[in-house]
Design a protein around this motif. Sequence first.
Motif, PDB file in Angstrom:
ATOM      1  N   ILE A  84       0.845  -1.199   0.000  1.00 59.94           N
ATOM      2  CA  ILE A  84       0.000   0.000   0.000  1.00 59.94           C
ATOM      3  C   ILE A  84       0.880   1.250   0.000  1.00 59.94           C
ATOM      4  CG2 ILE A  84      -1.691   1.331   1.329  1.00 59.94           C
ATOM      5  CD1 ILE A  84      -2.760  -1.330   2.414  1.00 59.94           C
ATOM      6  N   VAL A  85       1.940   1.211   0.804  1.00 62.08           N
ATOM      7  CA  VAL A  85       2.867   2.335   0.879  1.00 62.08           C
ATOM      8  C   VAL A  85       3.618   2.485  -0.438  1.00 62.08           C
ATOM      9  CG1 VAL A  85       4.936   3.222   2.014  1.00 62.08           C
ATOM     10  CG2 VAL A  85       3.133   2.157   3.373  1.00 62.08           C
ATOM     11  N   ARG A  86       4.126   1.368  -0.978  1.00 64.06           N
ATOM     12  CA  ARG A  86       4.856   1.433  -2.245  1.00 64.06           C
ATOM     13  C   ARG A  86       3.979   2.016  -3.352  1.00 64.06           C
ATOM     14  NH1 ARG A  86       5.988  -4.176  -1.105  1.00 64.06           N
ATOM     15  NH2 ARG A  86       7.988  -4.485  -0.074  1.00 64.06           N
ATOM     16  N   ASN A  87       2.730   1.557  -3.426  1.00 58.79           N
ATOM     17  CA  ASN A  87       1.836   2.029  -4.481  1.00 58.79           C
ATOM     18  C   ASN A  87       1.588   3.531  -4.357  1.00 58.79           C
ATOM     19  OD1 ASN A  87       1.674  -0.600  -5.382  1.00 58.79           O
ATOM     20  ND2 ASN A  87      -0.351  -0.994  -4.493  1.00 58.79           N
ATOM     21  N   TYR A  88       1.394   3.993  -3.124  1.00 55.05           N
ATOM     22  CA  TYR A  88       1.178   5.427  -2.915  1.00 55.05           C
ATOM     23  C   TYR A  88       2.414   6.217  -3.356  1.00 55.05           C
ATOM     24  CZ  TYR A  88       1.052   9.932  -0.595  1.00 55.05           C
ATOM     25  OH  TYR A  88       1.123  11.266  -0.337  1.00 55.05           O
ATOM     26  N   LEU A  89       3.588   5.722  -2.983  1.00 53.35           N
ATOM     27  CA  LEU A  89       4.816   6.437  -3.322  1.00 53.35           C
ATOM     28  C   LEU A  89       5.065   6.459  -4.820  1.00 53.35           C
ATOM     29  CD1 LEU A  89       7.165   5.204  -0.448  1.00 53.35           C
ATOM     30  CD2 LEU A  89       6.044   7.438  -0.667  1.00 53.35           C
TER      31      LEU A  89
END
Length: 309
Positions: free
Chosen positions: A259-264
């Motif tokens: 989720i964090v990777r996708n947001y970044l």
Amino acid sequence: MVETVLQTHLNLPNRKQGKVRDLYDVELTKRETALLIVATDRISAFDVVLATGLPGKGRVLTQISKFWFEFFADTVDHHLISTDPADVPGLSASERTVLQDRMMLCRRTEVIPVECIARGYLTGSGFKEYVQTGAVCGIELPPSIENSDRLAKPIFTPSTKAEAGDHDENISFEQGVSLVGLETMEWLQTKTLDLYSRASEYARGKGIILADTKFEFGILEDNSEPILIDEIFTPDSSRFWPADDWEPGREQSSFDKQIVRNYLETVVSEGAWDKKPPGPELPGHVVEGTMQRYLEAYELLTGETLKLS
């Protein structure tokens, strides 16, 4: 409200700070020094520590590691001595409170300079390398593999262990041999694939696909067989996917920090970040969504509920 612990400053010697962990020396006896590993709530992505922490993350990761170390106690020796703050001498009551659920007191080892990665499904950096070369870490793979496809059998894809701020680099088995020798490299490959296969089978029975994972091993002073160190099968070191939602050809929903990777990646595509320090702030919904998935993974794997507040 759950406290976010981004740093610790304990009254212990030789403090070191990694991407997400704080390390200290602990004198157990005049002849024995242990290593205290404190999992903070820092989170890293693309080898950069982000500005925002995930409240309780370090506690979840530590408890998942503790579960797996106990699960594999008869399969592989490991460095974990205790997760009880009372076993760390010289601390105040307030320091022990901070360490609750987020510390591991460990035997000291000489770290083997190879990260041991097992992949049962092809995604992430492995899939990118496959698209470019048709292989991963020198292992030729069949044509037409899609993103997140299951491989015919798990593969061992080692990498070098980078210093903080640097990038891990995928290496071939032969390059690993040049670093640690053939006997050690063969042992690492066999043990990595065995642990992955056993954990993958267990997780699948809990509704989780263990797509890939990475381990670290170390050597004790007596130069005995390598032992398992660092963390094991956590959302920071592994990709966990819901089994009932798996579909090759796309990115998968996950129980890890995807989720964090996708947001970044969205932030990068908008030109607001170049994947270099300092890392950006994370919005509330990304923090909450990621922690919810971490806790769900813990509950599915262990059958227990971890109360953070």
